[in-house]
Design a protein around this motif. Structure first.
Motif, PDB file in Angstrom:
ATOM      1  N   ASP A   1       0.852  -1.178   0.000  1.00 18.87           N
ATOM      2  CA  ASP A   1       0.000   0.000   0.000  1.00 18.87           C
ATOM      3  C   ASP A   1       0.893   1.235   0.000  1.00 18.87           C
ATOM      4  OD1 ASP A   1      -1.755   2.072   0.471  1.00 18.87           O
ATOM      5  OD2 ASP A   1      -2.489   1.296   2.384  1.00 18.87           O
ATOM      6  N   VAL A   2       0.928   1.956  -1.114  1.00 19.72           N
ATOM      7  CA  VAL A   2       1.825   3.108  -1.230  1.00 19.72           C
ATOM      8  C   VAL A   2       1.474   4.222  -0.257  1.00 19.72           C
ATOM      9  CG1 VAL A   2       2.494   2.661  -3.632  1.00 19.72           C
ATOM     10  CG2 VAL A   2       0.536   4.170  -3.132  1.00 19.72           C
ATOM     11  N   SER A   3       0.283   4.199   0.295  1.00 25.75           N
ATOM     12  CA  SER A   3      -0.078   5.247   1.247  1.00 25.75           C
ATOM     13  C   SER A   3       0.554   5.024   2.620  1.00 25.75           C
ATOM     14  CB  SER A   3      -1.606   5.368   1.372  1.00 25.75           C
ATOM     15  OG  SER A   3      -2.154   4.236   2.001  1.00 25.75           O
ATOM     16  N   ASN A   4       1.222   3.893   2.792  1.00 28.09           N
ATOM     17  CA  ASN A   4       1.891   3.559   4.056  1.00 28.09           C
ATOM     18  C   ASN A   4       3.408   3.625   3.841  1.00 28.09           C
ATOM     19  OD1 ASN A   4       3.220   2.047   6.128  1.00 28.09           O
ATOM     20  ND2 ASN A   4       1.288   1.036   6.604  1.00 28.09           N
ATOM     21  N   PHE A   5       4.039   4.703   4.314  1.00 26.64           N
ATOM     22  CA  PHE A   5       5.471   4.911   4.084  1.00 26.64           C
ATOM     23  C   PHE A   5       6.312   3.761   4.619  1.00 26.64           C
ATOM     24  CE2 PHE A   5       9.614   6.435   5.639  1.00 26.64           C
ATOM     25  CZ  PHE A   5      10.208   6.685   4.411  1.00 26.64           C
ATOM     26  N   ILE A   6       6.039   3.295   5.816  1.00 26.45           N
ATOM     27  CA  ILE A   6       6.834   2.222   6.433  1.00 26.45           C
ATOM     28  C   ILE A   6       6.780   0.961   5.566  1.00 26.45           C
ATOM     29  CG2 ILE A   6       7.072   0.727   8.471  1.00 26.45           C
ATOM     30  CD1 ILE A   6       7.855   3.722   8.895  1.00 26.45           C
ATOM     31  N   GLU A   7       5.628   0.667   5.027  1.00 23.68           N
ATOM     32  CA  GLU A   7       5.459  -0.496   4.160  1.00 23.68           C
ATOM     33  C   GLU A   7       6.257  -0.350   2.868  1.00 23.68           C
ATOM     34  OE1 GLU A   7       1.644  -2.467   2.058  1.00 23.68           O
ATOM     35  OE2 GLU A   7       1.391  -1.913   4.162  1.00 23.68           O
ATOM     36  N   VAL A   8       6.185   0.808   2.242  1.00 20.16           N
ATOM     37  CA  VAL A   8       6.938   1.054   1.009  1.00 20.16           C
ATOM     38  C   VAL A   8       8.438   0.947   1.288  1.00 20.16           C
ATOM     39  CG1 VAL A   8       7.492   2.774  -0.770  1.00 20.16           C
ATOM     40  CG2 VAL A   8       5.126   2.493  -0.001  1.00 20.16           C
TER      41      VAL A   8
END
Length: 175
Positions: free
Chosen positions: A15-22
């Motif tokens: 999910d690109v809206s989640n910085f930590i995930e990206v």
């Protein structure tokens, strides 16, 4: 000879809206391949619905994916692209040129992507990173079909043509 990894909601649950995930996903790509030369951000969320009828969740998803997601991908990729002197390629939409009734958040966020891309292309020059935006116009994609239904194929670009053009941009020196 390129090694390509796809990060998306449907393929990898990204999910690109989640910085930590990206950031975590790009770290994994770097660990696997030892470098990242190009990052292509073509994430997008289009929901055709009047602004006043958007739920809080729909409103948030639209700007979080389209604009904040672009910022997150840029922030997370900077360290890798500065090492490889690579390129960030952001996708925008022809809707960026004029606000469109029925998808105001989408078109305004795509305008923000264009301006953001122009700004960081200047900021990142000294780091050897090229930054570009692709505005593919009306392209035959699943997102387009979901929102606009069946259209005359003669009036749409083929996704494969957009992909070939994107590769030409990535292989070029322009920012």
């Amino acid at each position: 000879g390129a090694k390509v990894t796809s990060l998306s909601r449907s393929v990898s649950g990204t999910d690109v809206s989640n910085f930590i995930e990206v950031k975590r996903k790009l770290e994994q790509v770097f660990e696997k391949f030892g470098r990242i030369d190009h990052v292509v951000n073509c994430a997008g969320f289009l929901l055709r619905k009047p602004f006043v009828n958007l739920s809080e969740e729909e409103l948030e998803q639209s700007y979080m994916v389209n604009y904040v997601g672009t910022i997150n991908v840029a922030r997370a990729s900077f360290q890798y692209l500065s090492k490889s002197r690579g390129m960030l390629l952001n996708f925008t939409s022809s809707s960026y040129t004029r606000g469109r009734g029925g998808y105001s958040i989408y078109s305004s966020s795509k305008a923000a992507v264009v301006n953001f891309t122009q700004a960081i292309s200047e900021e990142w020059l000294d780091h050897g990173i090229r930054v570009n935006a692709i505005n593919p116009e009306r392209t035959a994609t699943p997102m387009r079909v979901r929102n606009f239904g069946s259209e005359d194929p003669e009036t749409l670009l083929e996704a494969s043509d957009v992909a070939r053009f994107s590769l030409e941009v990535m292989l070029g020196e322009q920012t």
